[in-house]
Design a protein around this motif. Structure first.
Motif, PDB file in Angstrom:
ATOM      1  N   ALA A 190       0.845  -1.196   0.000  1.00 49.98           N
ATOM      2  CA  ALA A 190       0.000   0.000   0.000  1.00 49.98           C
ATOM      3  C   ALA A 190       0.880   1.246   0.000  1.00 49.98           C
ATOM      4  O   ALA A 190       1.951   1.271   0.604  1.00 49.98           O
ATOM      5  CB  ALA A 190      -0.920  -0.001   1.216  1.00 49.98           C
ATOM      6  N   ASP A 193       2.158   2.509   3.373  1.00 46.90           N
ATOM      7  CA  ASP A 193       2.658   1.498   4.304  1.00 46.90           C
ATOM      8  C   ASP A 193       3.964   1.989   4.941  1.00 46.90           C
ATOM      9  O   ASP A 193       4.909   2.349   4.232  1.00 46.90           O
ATOM     10  CB  ASP A 193       2.898   0.183   3.564  1.00 46.90           C
ATOM     11  N   PRO A 213      -3.729   2.411  -3.003  1.00 43.98           N
ATOM     12  CA  PRO A 213      -3.981   2.629  -1.567  1.00 43.98           C
ATOM     13  C   PRO A 213      -4.027   1.351  -0.734  1.00 43.98           C
ATOM     14  O   PRO A 213      -3.745   1.381   0.457  1.00 43.98           O
ATOM     15  CB  PRO A 213      -5.325   3.354  -1.547  1.00 43.98           C
ATOM     16  N   GLU A 214      -4.379   0.219  -1.360  1.00 44.29           N
ATOM     17  CA  GLU A 214      -4.460  -1.048  -0.627  1.00 44.29           C
ATOM     18  C   GLU A 214      -3.389  -2.041  -1.065  1.00 44.29           C
ATOM     19  O   GLU A 214      -3.325  -3.154  -0.523  1.00 44.29           O
ATOM     20  CB  GLU A 214      -5.832  -1.687  -0.822  1.00 44.29           C
ATOM     21  N   GLN A 244      -2.947 -10.468   2.309  1.00 46.34           N
ATOM     22  CA  GLN A 244      -3.773 -10.256   1.120  1.00 46.34           C
ATOM     23  C   GLN A 244      -4.342 -11.548   0.535  1.00 46.34           C
ATOM     24  O   GLN A 244      -5.040 -11.500  -0.476  1.00 46.34           O
ATOM     25  CB  GLN A 244      -2.949  -9.538   0.042  1.00 46.34           C
TER      26      GLN A 244
END
Length: 282
Positions: A190, A193, A213-214, A244
């Motif tokens: 991300a 992070d 963003p993820e 994930q």
């Protein structure tokens, strides 16, 4: 100063930046002296000349800046292959060997067409080529500098039957026949992070680390596009972050893949997910 004394000094100084300071100290000394680590243990009282001490200090300073050890030494072992490493591509991690192991277990045809997306240093493609010389392997990368490093590694390892293509993801192989296996270690961190600021990551190419963003943007794109580039029954294997796994399995299932599963890395963390495209008759 003797080897024993300098080794003790290096170990203390590396402790703040390394989980294995003694090992790193041995590797730095072995690099400068051109000797195996076993030689260091056999000759602890060997005196070090000033030239060697100066060279060791130069390498130590680079490591204390936070540079990855692989960059300091200029190489990293992956799947028993010695790969050249520098700031042009990510340092190959042992976790990625999980993907290589899985790929080699798949029931692919003898002359399987295999695509490695975002090859970086060439680690995955070259490891597979070393084990399956009859596979037709193509490796891609959007960064010409990374691709140049992969070319250099292929040449040094005499694995030049791997084809390299420059371009972003599937654009690099537009118009080519379908693949039996597509694999990738794409960016999956991300963008905010905090790990990006430590563990040597500031010295590695950001575009090879960050994906929205993820951390899922590239994984989403590859999962959605891969079915159009695979043969019926073809496989897709994706490395991802250890948290994930559920999201990537959902992406694969949403893309129509079957036999979706996840493999764990050496630490027991979910690291590689994959699935098979249904056969034509399914």
């Amino acid at each position: 100063m003797t080897l024993r004394e300098r080794l003790a000094q290096l170990t203390r100084k590396l402790a703040p930046v390394s989980d294995s300071p003694r090992l790193e100290a041995e590797l730095l000394l072995a690099e400068v002296l051109g000797k195996p680590r076993s030689w260091l243990m056999a000759w602890p009282e060997h005196p070090l000349e000033q030239t060697a001490l100066d060279q060791i200090q130069t390498l130590l300073d680079q490591r204390l800046e936070g540079r990855p050890l692989a960059h300091v030494l200029g190489r990293r072992e992956f799947w028993s292959l010695e790969l050249g490493c520098d700031a042009r591509a990510l340092v190959p991690r042992p976790d990625t060997e999980t993907l290589v192991e899985w790929a080699l277990e798949l029931p692919l045809p003898p002359h399987a067409r295999v695509l490695d997306l975002g090859t970086g240093s060439g680690a995955i493609a070259l490891a597979l080529a070393s084990e399956r010389p009859d596979w037709q392997i193509t490796a891609t990368d959007i960064d010409p500098d990374s691709l140049a490093l992969a070319h250099e590694n292929a040449a040094r390892l005499n694995l030049e039957h791997v084809a390299f293509r420059h371009g972003g993801w599937f654009e690099a192989v537009a118009g080519e026949p379908a693949w039996n296996l597509i694999c990738s270690n794409p960016p999956y961190i991300a963008e905010d992070d905090p790990h990006l600021l430590r563990e040597g990551l500031p010295f590695e190419p950001r575009h090879a680390l960050v994906s929205g963003p993820e951390g899922l943007d590239d994984l989403k794109m590859i999962s959605a596009e891969a079915p159009r580039h695979l043969t019926p029954g073809g496989w897709l294997l994706l490395e991802h972050g250890h948290e994930q796994g559920p999201a990537v399995r959902q992406l694969l299932q949403g893309g129509g893949f079957v036999e979706v599963q996840t493999r764990t890395d050496l630490a027991g963390l979910e690291r590689v997910s994959g699935g098979r495209l249904p056969d034509a008759a399914a």
